[in-house]
Write an enzyme that holds these catalytic residues in place. Structure first.
Site, PDB file in Angstrom:
ATOM      1  N   LYS A  77      44.742  45.467  32.363  1.00 37.35           N
ATOM      2  CA  LYS A  77      43.946  46.173  33.364  1.00 37.35           C
ATOM      3  C   LYS A  77      44.200  45.661  34.783  1.00 37.35           C
ATOM      4  O   LYS A  77      43.858  46.339  35.749  1.00 37.35           O
ATOM      5  CB  LYS A  77      42.459  46.085  33.036  1.00 37.35           C
ATOM      6  CG  LYS A  77      41.841  44.716  33.100  1.00 37.35           C
ATOM      7  CD  LYS A  77      40.383  44.757  32.667  1.00 37.35           C
ATOM      8  CE  LYS A  77      39.738  43.380  32.668  1.00 37.35           C
ATOM      9  NZ  LYS A  77      39.647  42.789  34.008  1.00 37.35           N
ATOM     10  N   ASP A  78      44.807  44.463  34.923  1.00 41.58           N
ATOM     11  CA  ASP A  78      45.106  43.929  36.254  1.00 41.58           C
ATOM     12  C   ASP A  78      46.391  44.484  36.853  1.00 41.58           C
ATOM     13  O   ASP A  78      46.650  44.306  38.046  1.00 41.58           O
ATOM     14  CB  ASP A  78      45.228  42.392  36.197  1.00 41.58           C
ATOM     15  CG  ASP A  78      43.911  41.706  35.909  1.00 41.58           C
ATOM     16  OD1 ASP A  78      42.844  42.316  36.165  1.00 41.58           O
ATOM     17  OD2 ASP A  78      43.933  40.562  35.411  1.00 41.58           O
TER      18      ASP A  78
ATOM     19  N   ARG B 215      33.359  49.239  38.964  1.00 37.30           N
ATOM     20  CA  ARG B 215      33.099  50.181  37.860  1.00 37.30           C
ATOM     21  C   ARG B 215      31.794  49.841  37.149  1.00 37.30           C
ATOM     22  O   ARG B 215      30.968  50.715  36.867  1.00 37.30           O
ATOM     23  CB  ARG B 215      34.268  50.126  36.856  1.00 37.30           C
ATOM     24  CG  ARG B 215      33.996  50.859  35.544  1.00 37.30           C
ATOM     25  CD  ARG B 215      35.059  50.545  34.515  1.00 37.30           C
ATOM     26  NE  ARG B 215      35.122  49.127  34.203  1.00 37.30           N
ATOM     27  CZ  ARG B 215      34.335  48.517  33.305  1.00 37.30           C
ATOM     28  NH1 ARG B 215      33.430  49.206  32.647  1.00 37.30           N
ATOM     29  NH2 ARG B 215      34.466  47.220  33.069  1.00 37.30           N
ATOM     30  N   ARG B 216      31.591  48.549  36.852  1.00 39.32           N
ATOM     31  CA  ARG B 216      30.346  48.146  36.174  1.00 39.32           C
ATOM     32  C   ARG B 216      29.147  48.312  37.099  1.00 39.32           C
ATOM     33  O   ARG B 216      28.072  48.752  36.662  1.00 39.32           O
ATOM     34  CB  ARG B 216      30.450  46.695  35.696  1.00 39.32           C
ATOM     35  CG  ARG B 216      31.481  46.467  34.611  1.00 39.32           C
ATOM     36  CD  ARG B 216      31.383  45.043  34.078  1.00 39.32           C
ATOM     37  NE  ARG B 216      32.451  44.765  33.117  1.00 39.32           N
ATOM     38  CZ  ARG B 216      33.361  43.817  33.265  1.00 39.32           C
ATOM     39  NH1 ARG B 216      33.340  43.035  34.337  1.00 39.32           N
ATOM     40  NH2 ARG B 216      34.293  43.628  32.349  1.00 39.32           N
TER      41      ARG B 216
ATOM     42  N   ARG C 267      32.144  36.196  41.304  1.00 38.87           N
ATOM     43  CA  ARG C 267      33.524  35.871  40.978  1.00 38.87           C
ATOM     44  C   ARG C 267      33.515  34.582  40.182  1.00 38.87           C
ATOM     45  O   ARG C 267      32.500  33.940  40.015  1.00 38.87           O
ATOM     46  CB  ARG C 267      34.361  35.670  42.252  1.00 38.87           C
ATOM     47  CG  ARG C 267      34.860  36.921  42.939  1.00 38.87           C
ATOM     48  CD  ARG C 267      35.959  37.663  42.205  1.00 38.87           C
ATOM     49  NE  ARG C 267      37.040  36.812  41.742  1.00 38.87           N
ATOM     50  CZ  ARG C 267      38.098  36.459  42.464  1.00 38.87           C
ATOM     51  NH1 ARG C 267      38.205  36.834  43.716  1.00 38.87           N
ATOM     52  NH2 ARG C 267      39.048  35.717  41.946  1.00 38.87           N
TER      53      ARG C 267
ATOM     54  N   ARG D 126      30.705  32.085  35.441  1.00 39.80           N
ATOM     55  CA  ARG D 126      29.839  33.266  35.351  1.00 39.80           C
ATOM     56  C   ARG D 126      28.715  33.055  34.342  1.00 39.80           C
ATOM     57  O   ARG D 126      27.553  33.369  34.616  1.00 39.80           O
ATOM     58  CB  ARG D 126      30.672  34.499  34.982  1.00 39.80           C
ATOM     59  CG  ARG D 126      31.712  34.845  36.043  1.00 39.80           C
ATOM     60  CD  ARG D 126      32.420  36.143  35.728  1.00 39.80           C
ATOM     61  NE  ARG D 126      33.556  36.353  36.612  1.00 39.80           N
ATOM     62  CZ  ARG D 126      34.053  37.531  36.938  1.00 39.80           C
ATOM     63  NH1 ARG D 126      33.506  38.630  36.458  1.00 39.80           N
ATOM     64  NH2 ARG D 126      35.091  37.632  37.736  1.00 39.80           N
TER      65      ARG D 126
ATOM     66  N   CYS E   4      42.546  49.155  40.448  1.00 41.95           N
ATOM     67  CA  CYS E   4      41.685  48.485  39.492  1.00 41.95           C
ATOM     68  C   CYS E   4      40.315  48.142  40.077  1.00 41.95           C
ATOM     69  O   CYS E   4      39.403  47.772  39.342  1.00 41.95           O
ATOM     70  CB  CYS E   4      42.356  47.216  38.966  1.00 41.95           C
ATOM     71  SG  CYS E   4      42.744  45.995  40.238  1.00 41.95           S
TER      72      CYS E   4
END
Length: 323
Positions: free
Chosen positions: A90-91, A138-139, A156, A162, A254
């Site tokens: 996805k990156d 997106r989230r 980040r 996280r 992305c």
């Protein structure tokens, strides 16, 4: 008298695999390295490469570029410093890189998003006003669109950082009620047990290619291409091709609030792709969703057609909303 020549000695040259140094990237790369050795007998060594995304603590959406975790790895490949690189698929930018080829797409991990919340809560159990951390637009967009009254906090950092921000977690006092991460990364790190809910794609649709890995090498390196081809999973490649063609046709990177998820299901004439995609305004005020079904061989065409449908329904205007 016939003289028999000795059999050629099997090459055991070490393959140099470029990887980011984060725990997740290292774990993903080591898994690929082990698979290469198991399939081919070739030893593989990991070479740590620092990328722009690793150096910066700015939010991905504010960095103004795609491929922030990718460029340094590709530069090292083209310079001959490494023989292959492993990326979180996805990156990757959707445009191909001259001189490089995607030699293998291994089997995919579960692509869904996962919630890690205080007190074992699910998304629906979090009280209004709860602080939920995520670094992905997106989230952010999809969580806001659910209308649960959550406060979405940009974050980040690596997985430990996280998770440490969740109140009452084992790694820190925490300032958040929950975080949302990719389930695949947590699984690869052996931390799936900390998930309090795996989010249904009907609520939060995954990012294009989430959970998939991309193994890249130089186009001119026929030997490495052949070796890496033994890791290929054709169904995963078809799913990811459909998802990323949707992204590319939308001309979104992305960091755009675009989601796409393809699955393989048995149809009347054999395996079929079921592709879903969405574009959601970052403020959660509106969104468009669609789906399409077709043969695996038509993966790219399915992605293009679904993206064009979303464009006809206002996707560009939704992506332009910035708050």
């Amino acid at each position: 008298m016939t003289t028999l020549s000795a059999p050629a000695e099997k090459s055991t040259a070490v393959l140099r695999l470029g990887t980011r140094a984060s725990a997740l990237a290292h774990t993903q790369s080591q898994g690929v390295a082990d698979a290469i050795t198991a399939a081919t007998g070739h030893p593989v060594e990991l070479v740590h490469i620092t990328t722009e995304g690793d150096r910066s603590q700015a939010a991905i959406a504010s960095m103004g570029t795609t491929g922030v975790f990718v460029t340094a790895l590709r530069d090292a490949l083209l310079a001959g410093e490494i023989d292959l690189a492993v990326h979180s698929y996805k990156d990757l930018p959707t445009a191909p890189a001259p001189g490089l080829i995607l030699a293998a797409v291994p089997p995919r991990e579960d692509p869904r998003d996962a919630l890690i919340a205080r007190d074992g809560l699910t998304l629906g159990e979090l009280p209004a006003g709860s602080k939920v951390g995520t670094g992905a637009p997106r989230r952010v967009a999809q969580l806001r669109a659910l209308g649960l009254g959550l406060e979405i906090v940009p974050i980040r950092g690596n997985v430990d950082t996280r998770l440490g921000r969740v109140a009452g977690s084992a790694t820190g006092p925490g300032d958040l009620d929950a975080v949302v991460l990719a389930r695949a990364g947590l699984s690869r790190l052996g931390r799936a047990g900390e998930i309090t809910e795996t989010l249904d794609p009907l609520q939060v649709l995954p990012a294009p290619a989430q959970g998939a890995l991309a193994v890249e090498c130089r186009t001119s390196d026929a030997r490495t291409r052949e070796l890496l081809g033994r890791l290929e999973d054709s169904r995963t490649r078809a799913c990811v091709l459909a998802e990323r063609t949707t992204l590319a046709t939308l001309e979104a990177g992305c960091s755009a609030p675009v989601a796409a998820y393809a699955e393989v299901a048995e149809g009347e004439d054999g395996p079929e792709l079921f592709l879903r995609a969405s574009v959601t305004a970052i403020d959660g005020s509106d969104g468009v969703r669609g789906s399409s079904t077709g043969p695996l061989a038509d993966a790219a065409a399915l992605g293009r057609a679904l993206a064009e449908e979303l464009l006809d329904r206002g996707a560009v205007e939704l992506m332009a909303i910035t708050s």
